[in-house]
Design an enzyme around this catalytic site. Structure first.
Site, PDB file in Angstrom:
ATOM      1  N   ASP A   1      -5.377  -8.812   1.895  1.00 11.45           N
ATOM      2  CA  ASP A   1      -4.842  -7.665   2.762  1.00 11.45           C
ATOM      3  C   ASP A   1      -6.191  -7.035   3.417  1.00 11.45           C
ATOM      4  OD1 ASP A   1      -6.299  -6.564   0.157  1.00 11.45           O
ATOM      5  OD2 ASP A   1      -4.500  -5.046  -0.182  1.00 11.45           O
TER       6      ASP A   1
ATOM      7  N   SER B   1      -0.612  16.050 -17.484  1.00 12.73           N
ATOM      8  CA  SER B   1      -0.405  14.622 -17.396  1.00 12.73           C
ATOM      9  C   SER B   1       0.317  14.241 -18.794  1.00 12.73           C
ATOM     10  CB  SER B   1      -1.532  13.700 -17.640  1.00 12.73           C
ATOM     11  OG  SER B   1      -1.424  12.391 -18.274  1.00 12.73           O
TER      12      SER B   1
ATOM     13  N   ASP C   1      -0.987  -2.362  -2.046  1.00 14.54           N
ATOM     14  CA  ASP C   1      -0.650  -1.856  -3.204  1.00 14.54           C
ATOM     15  C   ASP C   1       0.253  -0.491  -2.896  1.00 14.54           C
ATOM     16  OD1 ASP C   1      -2.049  -3.565  -4.438  1.00 14.54           O
ATOM     17  OD2 ASP C   1      -3.617  -1.993  -5.206  1.00 14.54           O
TER      18      ASP C   1
HETATM   19  C1  GLA Z   1      -6.245  -4.622  -5.728  1.00 11.73           C
HETATM   20  C2  GLA Z   1      -6.270  -3.857  -4.335  1.00 11.73           C
HETATM   21  C3  GLA Z   1      -5.524  -4.384  -3.200  1.00 11.73           C
HETATM   22  C4  GLA Z   1      -5.640  -5.974  -3.098  1.00 11.73           C
HETATM   23  C5  GLA Z   1      -5.608  -6.540  -4.505  1.00 11.73           C
HETATM   24  C6  GLA Z   1      -5.926  -8.214  -4.409  1.00 11.73           C
HETATM   25  O1  GLA Z   1      -4.874  -4.385  -6.245  1.00 11.73           O
HETATM   26  O2  GLA Z   1      -6.027  -2.542  -4.470  1.00 11.73           O
HETATM   27  O3  GLA Z   1      -5.534  -3.869  -2.196  1.00 11.73           O
HETATM   28  O4  GLA Z   1      -6.756  -6.109  -2.450  1.00 11.73           O
HETATM   29  O5  GLA Z   1      -6.257  -5.872  -5.338  1.00 11.73           O
HETATM   30  O6  GLA Z   1      -5.103  -8.830  -3.635  1.00 11.73           O
END
Ligand code: GLA
Length: 398
Positions: A51, A82, A185
């Site tokens: 990404d 929480s 993510d």
């Molecule tokens: C983590 C990061 C993402 C991505 C993944 C590896 O989850 O938050 O942005 O880079 O690692 O693919």
């Protein structure tokens, strides 16, 4: 370093009915009816560490999520509870600083981003909890950021689009938490769609939802239950190494702006003679971009067998070239790689712990789980966790 015991004990408590538990707790703590938001974790089938290199990724939102209840306050205070940690955090709208505890920071980082533009006066109350195991590489932090961004947008009618919420979540993680993550993510959490993968082009943010009918296949995660302490610093370091590779190529090809624009010949000519480590990192990225494209073509033809082979290749690249795997992840892949019940497997997410993702033939899953669990326990002394994943919708109101 193993994840602190408290976190794991919390997870073996039977899953709560989060929406209702949060509603009730909210009323008890604040005497208000809460607006409840659900924001999921994610898996990624292929396209790891692409990404932030402007490549493609193939994630999906899953049936593990954060649920967050929110309501406005009359004063300027922020009060967060929480459920899972049974802990409170309080501050004010004009007092947004890292908490020193991490979990409140995912929410405060979002507030900081929103305040840059809106200068909101009223504060808010939050109660949140969820069943995304922390540290397992399923993006519990992105889910919390997106839940907070979505909730504040609704509560204060800020008029953000989904893409803005993704950007706010990522900026909170980059600037407030200090992990220079890419966009995958948060994007997967917000744009997830039931029974679909998301093929996202991280260069221009164009995406398509790809139907995922895993006929006869189950998506099973094996959780190492370790997260090595260098995970965040190594992540930022990988990002810098990729940027260095681009800089070296750019001296000769100014039009190359990311590793998406590079090819193996450029790496061999301009990077290898200067920096062997940077060369290995960049080689993984350039290969993985091609692997993802071929993997997407496999899926279009319903050829899961070829797709699965590519997952094993991705693991090898992450282990030997990108060097973000660890003994526990390698062990879990080794334990399944010659098993005919497993179509494909690899470490998933940032690395240095967390889960492997496995495509497993339905009828063989129980037997496989038993075998792998026993072998993992006897070799590491740790009991692994197993999650079967269903692909669900992204962030929304419950
Ligand atoms: C983590 C990061 C993402 C991505 C993944 C590896 O989850 O938050 O942005 O880079 O690692 O693919």
């Amino acid at each position: 370093m193993k994840i602190n015991q408290e976190v794991w004990t919390m997870m073996i408590i039977p899953p709560a009915d989060y929406p209702n538990t949060i509603k009730t707790k909210f009323k008890e703590l604040f005497g208000q009816e809460a607006l409840i938001i659900r924001s999921p974790g994610r898996i990624n089938l292929i396209g790891e560490h692409l990404d932030y290199n402007m490549g493609y990724v193939l994630p999906a939102a899953i049936n593990k999520a954060i649920w967050l209840g929110i309501q406005k306050r009359d004063d300027q205070a922020i009060s967060i509870y929480s459920l899972d940690y049974d802990a409170h955090y309080q501050t004010g709208m004009h007092n947004i600083f890292p908490s020193g505890k991490l979990w409140p920071d995912y929410i405060l980082g979002v507030v900081e981003q929103i305040q840059k533009k809106h200068k909101l006066k009223n504060g808010f109350n939050i109660v949140f909890g969820g069943d995304i195991p922390p540290g397992a590489g399923l993006s519990s932090s992105a889910a919390l950021e997106c839940a907070a961004a979505f909730a504040l947008n609704e509560l204060f009618r800020l008029g953000y689009e989904k893409m803005d919420l993704v950007a706010i979540g990522q900026a909170a993680e980059n600037e407030f938490v200090g992990v220079k993550c890419g966009i995958m993510d948060q994007f997967a959490s917000v744009f997830g769609k039931r029974e679909h993968l998301i093929r996202l082009d991280c260069r221009n943010l164009n995406y398509v939802h790809v139907p995922f009918h895993a006929n006869g296949i189950r998506v099973i995660l094996f959780d190492t239950r370790v997260k090595h302490s260098l995970a965040d610093s190594a992540y930022n370091e990988r990002r810098e190494q990729c940027e260095k590779g681009v800089d070296l190529i750019q001296e000769f090809y100014p039009e190359v702006r990311s590793l998406r624009d590079a090819n193996q010949e450029m790496l061999d000519t301009f990077v290898k003679p200067v920096d062997e480590i940077v060369y290995r990192r960049c080689t993984y990225v350039v290969q993985e971009i091609q692997r993802l494209l071929k993997g997407c073509a496999d899926l279009e033809k319903d050829d899961l067998i070829s797709f699965g082979k590519r997952m094993f290749e991705t693991h090898a690249g992450l282990k030997d070239l990108y060097e973000v795997s660890c003994d526990e992840l390698d062990l879990l892949v080794d334990l399944v790689k010659d098993n005919p019940a497993v179509i494909g497997a690899r470490m998933m997410g940032g690395g240095f712990g967390g889960c492997t993702i496995n495509l497993v033939k339905t009828e063989a899953a129980e037997d496989l789980i038993k075998k792998v669990s026993d072998a993992y326990l006897s070799k590491t002394g740790t009991e692994m966790f197993v999650y079967e994943v269903a692909i669900e919708d992204g962030t929304g109101i419950v």
